[in-house]
Design an enzyme around this catalytic site. Structure first.
Site, PDB file in Angstrom:
ATOM      1  N   PHE A 119     -49.633  31.929  18.621  1.00  0.00           N
ATOM      2  CA  PHE A 119     -50.901  31.561  18.591  1.00  0.00           C
ATOM      3  C   PHE A 119     -49.680  30.332  19.309  1.00  0.00           C
ATOM      4  CE2 PHE A 119     -52.887  27.426  18.275  1.00  0.00           C
ATOM      5  CZ  PHE A 119     -54.730  27.668  18.832  1.00  0.00           C
TER       6      PHE A 119
ATOM      7  N   ASP B 111     -41.274  27.529  18.586  1.00  0.00           N
ATOM      8  CA  ASP B 111     -42.645  26.693  18.236  1.00  0.00           C
ATOM      9  C   ASP B 111     -42.537  27.148  16.634  1.00  0.00           C
ATOM     10  OD1 ASP B 111     -45.252  26.428  17.760  1.00  0.00           O
ATOM     11  OD2 ASP B 111     -46.484  27.453  18.948  1.00  0.00           O
TER      12      ASP B 111
ATOM     13  N   LYS C 270     -47.959  19.018  14.033  1.00  0.00           N
ATOM     14  CA  LYS C 270     -48.113  19.214  12.586  1.00  0.00           C
ATOM     15  C   LYS C 270     -47.757  18.811  11.623  1.00  0.00           C
ATOM     16  CE  LYS C 270     -50.594  23.386  13.323  1.00  0.00           C
ATOM     17  NZ  LYS C 270     -52.558  23.040  13.128  1.00  0.00           N
TER      18      LYS C 270
END
Length: 404
Positions: free
Chosen positions: A139, A224, A253
């Protein structure tokens, strides 16, 4: 200013229905505790999906935000600002990177990375070197390019045609990677731990093979670290204890401790392909976000804090194993640091959200990673007593589900 009376029902009235939030409406947070509109208290194992790395309303972040709010909020990148430059300096000091691009989210950081790998290959080889290799269950965000690179076809449904030149392979399969990579490959993109895909760590052999194959084929390696970065695994970035260094790293995040900010980190050589006008972001690198992020990473990049993350992982694991010894609902407990996944047994597959709802009734907020994995990504400084109380709530929730 007009005051509005809102409830969960208001969501259905005014919001696009792409989310299905729980009935709880949180209104206040402090540390690892949250209170809803009714005054009910919850322990937070969700962390805003691995975002609130220092909990809710950390006094240093609040102080910094208020201070910067009185000075300067936004300029756009026609100019630059002191907090952006300071944050960029701090990030380049803490990791391999020499250059930084700021944006507002993990999706935007990945979009920048995916554009950059193709631009770098175009500049150094030509348009034929454009293939991106990614992995099943990965993702990387929700833009059209990001869902295409991501390895979950459900997120592409209804959006065709999607960008071409992306190949998906089984995660952790070295032989499949060796067979697929070619001189047309411009990049391999992976998560050191697949987050949304089920909290699945990459094996050391897989990471090493990805690095070696990129070097052999003049391709770039992209990590990532949107979910694994900024202390989440007990290292400031997860790559740091793997012996493998990427060419590009994306981060968001936890980077802002709850304030929206993202960044793409890379080397000077690779960054040079993003020349003037090649990419941009109106809000990216704004003074408010960068000021808060600098305060957050300064607090997180602390040897004792990072060591404590590993210790708290062991406490989570012991508590989850204790629950499993009694109820037998998990097939595996995995992850690293404070990114933890507990995979449900086949009997409970597809019912992850039932466990979330039951936990919320018992005063615990947590996450799923797909329909079959319970995911926990709390504050990096969550007190041990909060972990134990949260696990007691989870045990009560599991007992109710199993007994029904």
């Amino acid at each position: 200013m007009t005051e509005y009376s809102v409830s969960r029902a208001t969501f259905d009235d005014v919001m696009v229905p792409n989310y299905a939030p729980q009935k709880v409406v949180p209104v206040r947070g402090k540390g690892s505790r949250i209170w809803d509109q009714e005054g009910k208290e919850y322990i937070d194992f969700a962390g805003g999906i691995a975002v609130n790395a220092l909990g809710h309303c950390h006094p240093e972040l609040v102080k910094n935000l208020k201070s910067q709010a009185d000075k300067l909020w936004h300029l756009s990148n026609v100019y630059t600002n002191e907090p952006a430059l300071a944050l960029a300096q701090a990030l380049t000091e803490v990791c391999f990177a020499e250059k930084v691009f700021f944006c507002n989210s993990g999706t935007e950081a990945n979009e920048a990375a995916f554009k950059l790998v193709r631009k770098y290959a175009y500049d150094h080889t030509g348009p034929e070197k454009h293939e991106i290799i990614s992995f099943n269950s990965s993702f990387h965000g929700r833009s059209l390019f990001a869902v295409t690179v991501g390895g979950q076809p459900k997120y592409c449904e209804g959006y065709a045609p999607v960008p071409a030149g992306v190949t998906h392979l089984p995660f952790n399969d070295v032989e499949a990677l060796k067979a697929a990579i070619s001189d047309k490959t411009c990049a391999i993109v992976l998560e050191p731990i697949q987050g949304e895909g089920g909290v699945i760590p990459a094996t050391p052999e897989f990471l090493q093979a990805a690095r070696e194959l990129c070097d052999q084929h003049n391709a770039l390696l992209v990590f990532d670290e949107v979910q694994t970065g900024v202390g989440r695994t007990g290292e400031f970035y997860a790559y740091m204890n793997t012996g493998v260094v990427p060419d590009i790293l994306t981060t968001a995040k936890s980077l802002g401790g709850g304030f929206p900010v993202g960044a793409m980190l890379t080397t000077t050589e690779v960054a040079n392909s993003f020349g003037f006008g090649s990419h941009g972001s109106t809000y990216g690198g704004n003074a408010l976000a960068c000021s808060v992020a600098l305060a957050a990473i300064t607090l997180i990049n602390d040897d004792q804090l990072l060591a404590n993350v590993s210790g708290k992982h062991q406490l989570f694991r012991r508590e989850l194993e204790s629950i499993n010894d009694e109820f037998g609902v998990f097939t595996e407990i995995r992850g690293k640091g404070l990114l933890i996944g507990a995979e449900l047994t086949p009997e409970w597959h597809g019912k992850g959200k039932e466990f979330l709802a039951a936990a919320a009734e018992e005063g615990l907020m947590m996450l799923v990673a797909g329909p079959n994995v319970l995911r926990m990504a709390p504050s990096l400084i969550i007190p041990d007593d909060d972990i134990r109380q949260g696990m007691a709530a989870l045990k009560r929730a599991v007992a109710k589900i199993v007994q029904n």
